[in-house]
Design an enzyme around this catalytic site. Sequence first.
Site, short mmCIF file in Angstrom:
data_model
loop_
_atom_site.label_atom_id
_atom_site.label_comp_id
_atom_site.label_asym_id
_atom_site.label_seq_id
_atom_site.Cartn_x
_atom_site.Cartn_y
_atom_site.Cartn_z
N MET A 33 0.85 -1.20 0.00
CA MET A 33 0.00 0.00 0.00
C MET A 33 0.88 1.24 0.00
O MET A 33 1.00 1.94 1.00
CB MET A 33 -0.91 -0.03 1.22
CG MET A 33 -1.73 -1.32 1.30
SD MET A 33 -2.86 -1.35 2.69
CE MET A 33 -1.75 -1.38 4.07
N ASP A 34 1.46 1.52 -1.14
CA ASP A 34 2.46 2.57 -1.24
C ASP A 34 1.82 3.91 -1.64
O ASP A 34 0.91 3.92 -2.47
CB ASP A 34 3.50 2.16 -2.30
CG ASP A 34 4.79 2.92 -2.14
OD1 ASP A 34 4.92 3.68 -1.16
OD2 ASP A 34 5.66 2.77 -3.02
N GLY A 35 2.29 5.01 -1.06
CA GLY A 35 1.88 6.34 -1.52
C GLY A 35 1.05 7.14 -0.54
O GLY A 35 0.60 8.24 -0.88
#
Length: 275
Positions: A33-35
């Site tokens: 779950m990047d960003g």
Amino acid sequence: MSTIFGNLCCMFRRCLFSVLSIGPIPDHIAFIMDGNRRYAKRTQISTGHRVGFSALISVLRYCYEIGVKYVTIYAFSIDNFKRKPEEVQSTMDLMKEKIDELLEEHSIVNKYGIRMNFWGNLNLLNDAVRLSVEKAMRNTSNNTGPVLSVCVAYTSTNEIAHAIEKSCCQKTEMMKRMHANGFENGVVEKNTQTMVTVVDLEMHLFSNDCPDPDIIIRTSGETRLSNFLLWQSSFSHLQNPTPLWPEFSLRHLVWAILSYQRAYPYLQNRSKKML
Ligand SMILES: *[C@@H]1O[C@H](CO)[C@@H](O)[C@H](O)[C@H]1NC(C)=O
Ligand SMILES: *[C@@H]1O[C@H](CO)[C@@H](O)[C@H](O)[C@H]1NC(C)=O
Ligand SMILES: CC(=O)N[C@H]1CO[C@H](CO)[C@@H](O)[C@@H]1O
């Protein structure tokens, strides 16, 4: 008005998912779950992780509606402990709050009968979070619905090292028993494998009761696995959609599954050849 719209959306989703289910449906999807932090900076809100959590709940709902049985998420890496102490603390506080929320009556966990796992070196968590984590695992351990595995204080290399350590301990115990019983009488059990094998290691990975991920999705366009499920990802279909995690929505998920379905015959061939 809003409920009419809600019902329409729900009907639309059901149609969409029934079309999708003509193809192979992945058993297991894993998400990096990047960003969240970039999203917070861009939109000038104070915490991207909170918005990220709502995105997670929607994605979980879609996955379970589609029929995905296992979802694994990379929530917090061991390396993330190197961030600023205030930031680590606020992420931990949020994590505890959200885990407790998930155990409440009306939560998605109760709705779908989700069994929650936490993978990682849980000793690195502070007492409050660890207690919540343990409660969540205990309280959902009899659930027979889909499985949600949350990687906290996790890295893949740490998981593998942990599995090697466990396997070695087990072998040492076995050797001790053999010495105590068998050796003096010249009796050694047949087929006793004294070396650590791949099967031993897999038995001691956190993922031991979970199939390997069919799809791994890393948002925000990044193409690295960053020490996530390295052992389990040999035949996973990797996807790196450009939206940041809080922006990841139904259409991105559907696109990822369609792309998996296109690659499926090839993936099947590859994994069969290797076995
Ligand atoms: C799960 O099942 C076991 C054995 O039936 C029982 O002892 C335990 O209390 C149950 N746990 C929960 C949270 O319901
Ligand atoms: C799968 O393998 C078979 C036999 O090895 C081959 O004929 C077929 O073209 C392969 N399919 C794909 C999609 O790679
Ligand atoms: C704190 C908590 O979530 N407790 C729940 C554990 O599970 C039982 C039933 O399985 C619930 O009744 C509790 O509320």
